[in-house]
Design a protein around this motif. Structure first.
Motif: not given
Length: 201
Positions: A180-184, A186-191
Motif C-alpha cells: 500500500l505504501k509503495a502504491a501511494q 508511486y502515485e505521489d511521484n507520478t507527474p
C-alpha cells in the motif's frame, strides 16, 4: 491387600501409557488461557454455551484477551429427504452450520473455518406435537456437538502453532502495508498530466 492395590495401580499406569482414559477424566486443557468470544447473535444459545464450556476448561472469557474467537455466522436449515405417504413419516435432514474466525494480536485473523453437523429425523404428520418436540431436542444435541467440535479444534492449538499462525499473520499484514505504501509513493511521484489547453479563437 497390598498386592491387589499394586496390581490395580500397575494396570492404571499401563492403560494410561497406552492412551486409555476413563470417561470424564480426559484433559480439557487449552493453550489459550484467555479468550474474547463474540458472535453475531451476542446472546444466542451457541455463544452462551461455548463461553460456559471454555470457562469449565479453565479459560478466562472476556474482553482484553490477546485472542478473540468470533462466530461469524450461524445457520440452522432443514430439507425434506422423503415425502410422507399414507401412514408413513417423512425424513427430514437438519443442518447446523457455524463459521468462525480466530484473531490474534492487533486483531489479525489467524485462522477461519466452519463446523457443520447434520442429523436425520422422522416427521410424523399424524403427530405434529411429538415430531416438533423431537426436532427441538435434536437441535439442542446438534448445538452441543458443534460446541464440542469447536472445543476440540481449540485444544489442538499448541503454543507453537499459535506462534506460527501469528507470525504468518504479521508477515501478511506487513506485506500488505508495504504494498500500500509503495502504491501511494508511486502515485505521489507520478507527474500529474495537466488538462489539455483549448485554443481560444
Amino acid at each position: 491387600m497390598i498386592k491387589r492395590n499394586l496390581l490395580v495401580m500397575g494396570l492404571a499406569v499401563l492403560l494410561s501409557a497406552c492412551g486409555f482414559q476413563l470417561r470424564g477424566t480426559a484433559t480439557n486443557e487449552l493453550s489459550i488461557k484467555e479468550l474474547d468470544v463474540s458472535a453475531r447473535n451476542a446472546y444466542g444459545e451457541t455463544v452462551t454455551q461455548l463461553r460456559q464450556a471454555l470457562e469449565s476448561s479453565g479459560v478466562r472469557v472476556g474482553s482484553g484477551a490477546t485472542y478473540k474467537l468470533n462466530l461469524v455466522d450461524e445457520k440452522e436449515t432443514q430439507r425434506n429427504l422423503s415425502y410422507a405417504s399414507a401412514g408413513r413419516a417423512s425424513d427430514i435432514e437438519l443442518n447446523t452450520l457455524v463459521v468462525y474466525e480466530l484473531q490474534g494480536r492487533d486483531h489479525l485473523p489467524l485462522m477461519g473455518d466452519k463446523v457443520e453437523v447434520q442429523k436425520v429425523v422422522s416427521h410424523d404428520g399424524n403427530n405434529l406435537v411429538g415430531s416438533d418436540s423431537e426436532i427441538i431436542q435434536v437441535r439442542k444435541e446438534m448445538r452441543r456437538e458443534v460446541i464440542q467440535r469447536l472445543m476440540i479444534r481449540l485444544q489442538q492449538l499448541t503454543p507453537e502453532k499459535l506462534a506460527a499462525l501469528q507470525l504468518t499473520a504479521d508477515n501478511k499484514a506487513k506485506a500488505d502495508a508495504d504494498a500500500l505504501k509503495a502504491a501511494q509513493e508511486y502515485e505521489d511521484n507520478t507527474p500529474k498530466q495537466s488538462p489539455a489547453e483549448v485554443p481560444v479563437e
